[in-house]
Design a protein around this motif. Structure first.
Motif, short mmCIF file in Angstrom:
data_model
loop_
_atom_site.label_atom_id
_atom_site.label_comp_id
_atom_site.label_asym_id
_atom_site.label_seq_id
_atom_site.Cartn_x
_atom_site.Cartn_y
_atom_site.Cartn_z
N HIS A 27 0.59 -2.18 5.26
CA HIS A 27 0.09 -1.12 6.13
C HIS A 27 1.02 0.10 6.07
CE1 HIS A 27 -3.05 -3.54 7.89
NE2 HIS A 27 -2.17 -4.54 7.96
N PRO A 28 0.45 1.29 6.25
CA PRO A 28 1.27 2.51 6.20
C PRO A 28 2.10 2.68 7.47
CG PRO A 28 -0.98 3.08 6.76
CD PRO A 28 -0.96 1.59 6.46
N GLN A 29 3.22 3.37 7.31
CA GLN A 29 4.05 3.73 8.45
C GLN A 29 3.54 5.01 9.10
OE1 GLN A 29 8.06 3.79 6.90
NE2 GLN A 29 8.05 1.59 6.53
N TRP A 30 2.73 5.76 8.36
CA TRP A 30 2.04 6.93 8.89
C TRP A 30 0.81 7.16 8.03
CZ3 TRP A 30 6.34 7.71 5.72
CH2 TRP A 30 6.16 8.52 4.60
N GLY A 31 -0.12 7.97 8.52
CA GLY A 31 -1.31 8.33 7.75
C GLY A 31 -2.45 7.35 7.93
N LYS A 32 -3.57 7.68 7.27
CA LYS A 32 -4.82 6.95 7.47
C LYS A 32 -5.23 6.09 6.28
CE LYS A 32 -6.43 10.76 10.32
NZ LYS A 32 -7.36 11.85 10.44
N MET A 33 -4.64 6.29 5.11
CA MET A 33 -5.09 5.57 3.93
C MET A 33 -4.72 4.09 3.98
SD MET A 33 -4.33 7.99 0.61
CE MET A 33 -2.65 8.46 1.03
N THR A 83 1.01 15.77 5.17
CA THR A 83 0.73 17.07 4.57
C THR A 83 -0.74 17.09 4.14
OG1 THR A 83 3.01 17.25 3.78
CG2 THR A 83 1.38 18.60 2.65
N PRO A 84 -1.43 18.23 4.28
CA PRO A 84 -2.82 18.30 3.84
C PRO A 84 -2.96 17.91 2.36
CG PRO A 84 -2.26 20.25 5.10
CD PRO A 84 -0.98 19.48 4.89
N THR A 85 -4.07 17.28 2.04
CA THR A 85 -4.32 16.76 0.70
C THR A 85 -5.42 17.57 0.02
OG1 THR A 85 -3.73 14.56 1.49
CG2 THR A 85 -5.00 14.66 -0.55
N ALA A 86 -5.22 17.88 -1.25
CA ALA A 86 -6.24 18.58 -2.03
C ALA A 86 -7.49 17.71 -2.14
CB ALA A 86 -5.70 18.91 -3.42
N PRO A 87 -8.67 18.30 -2.15
CA PRO A 87 -9.91 17.52 -2.15
C PRO A 87 -10.00 16.46 -3.25
CG PRO A 87 -10.39 19.84 -1.78
CD PRO A 87 -8.92 19.74 -2.08
N ALA A 88 -9.53 16.74 -4.45
CA ALA A 88 -9.62 15.77 -5.54
C ALA A 88 -8.80 14.51 -5.26
CB ALA A 88 -9.14 16.40 -6.85
N PHE A 89 -7.82 14.61 -4.38
CA PHE A 89 -6.94 13.49 -4.07
C PHE A 89 -7.39 12.67 -2.87
CE2 PHE A 89 -4.39 16.15 -6.74
CZ PHE A 89 -3.51 15.29 -7.39
N HIS A 146 4.61 8.32 -1.23
CA HIS A 146 3.63 7.33 -0.79
C HIS A 146 4.18 5.91 -0.77
CE1 HIS A 146 0.44 10.06 -0.02
NE2 HIS A 146 0.61 10.64 -1.20
N LEU A 147 5.09 5.59 -1.66
CA LEU A 147 5.71 4.27 -1.59
C LEU A 147 6.54 4.16 -0.32
CD1 LEU A 147 6.55 3.75 -5.35
CD2 LEU A 147 4.72 2.64 -4.02
N THR A 148 7.22 5.24 0.05
CA THR A 148 7.97 5.26 1.31
C THR A 148 7.01 5.15 2.50
OG1 THR A 148 9.72 6.58 0.32
CG2 THR A 148 9.57 6.64 2.72
N GLN A 149 5.87 5.82 2.41
CA GLN A 149 4.85 5.74 3.45
C GLN A 149 4.45 4.29 3.71
OE1 GLN A 149 1.12 7.44 2.24
NE2 GLN A 149 0.23 7.38 4.29
N PHE A 150 4.43 3.49 2.66
CA PHE A 150 4.03 2.08 2.78
C PHE A 150 5.22 1.13 2.81
CE2 PHE A 150 0.00 3.97 2.20
CZ PHE A 150 -0.91 3.10 2.76
N GLY A 151 6.40 1.67 3.05
CA GLY A 151 7.57 0.84 3.34
C GLY A 151 8.24 0.16 2.16
N VAL A 152 7.98 0.66 0.95
CA VAL A 152 8.65 0.06 -0.22
C VAL A 152 9.42 1.13 -1.00
CG1 VAL A 152 7.02 -1.84 -0.45
CG2 VAL A 152 6.62 0.25 -1.74
#
Length: 152
Positions: A27-33, A83-89, A146-152
């Motif tokens: 699970h993420p430490q922040w965010g919705k993905m 941070t806002p994400t570009a539409p393609a991402f 993103h790896l930091t976001q998910f704690g690794v």
């Protein structure tokens, strides 16, 4: 402070090791993905290099990206959380974690094997020609964020 060089085998292996610590239930430490969406999201950077899947920005949008976004992406300054994400991402649908993970590891290995010479002054999808350091920063910083976001 210089970011690690993703073209170096030990750096690429370190990132892959972190990816391998993820599970479908991480699970993420922040965010919705979800973790599967995050890995798919990270794949987009590489799809823009290796696949003809994403339309290139038009001339006007290209100027805006170079003027307003490029330095946020290719410098050593870390991304801020949410941070806002570009539409393609933006990945809205569910993804197969294992398939996306295997693709990401494959892209990282391909990038490392092609090496710095392949990327030296290579045109990026959105920012024009980049230096080796800019390419490495762009790839590494995004993965690390993103790896930091998910704690690794």
């Amino acid at each position: 402070m210089a970011l690690p060089n993703i073209f170096k085998r030990e750096v690429a292996d370190g990132v892959i090791s972190r990816i391998n610590k993820l599970t479908p239930d991480t699970h993420p430490q922040w965010g919705k993905m979800t973790v599967a969406q995050m890995v798919a999201h990270c794949n987009v950077s590489y799809e823009m290099v290796y696949e003809d899947k994403h339309p290139k920005p038009n001339f006007f949008m290209g100027l805006i990206l170079k003027a307003l976004v490029k330095n946020k992406v290719v410098t050593e300054v870390p991304y801020k959380r949410s941070t806002p994400t570009a539409p393609a991402f933006i990945i809205k649908d569910e993804r197969d974690f294992e398939a996306e993970k295997a693709r990401l590891i494959g892209y990282i290995e391909k990038t490392q094997q092609l090496g710095e010479a392949y990327f030296d002054n290579k045109a990026s999808h959105s920012f024009g020609n980049l230096t080796i350091t800019e390419w490495s920063n762009m790839f590494y910083k995004h993965l690390d964020h993103h790896l930091t976001q998910f704690g690794v």
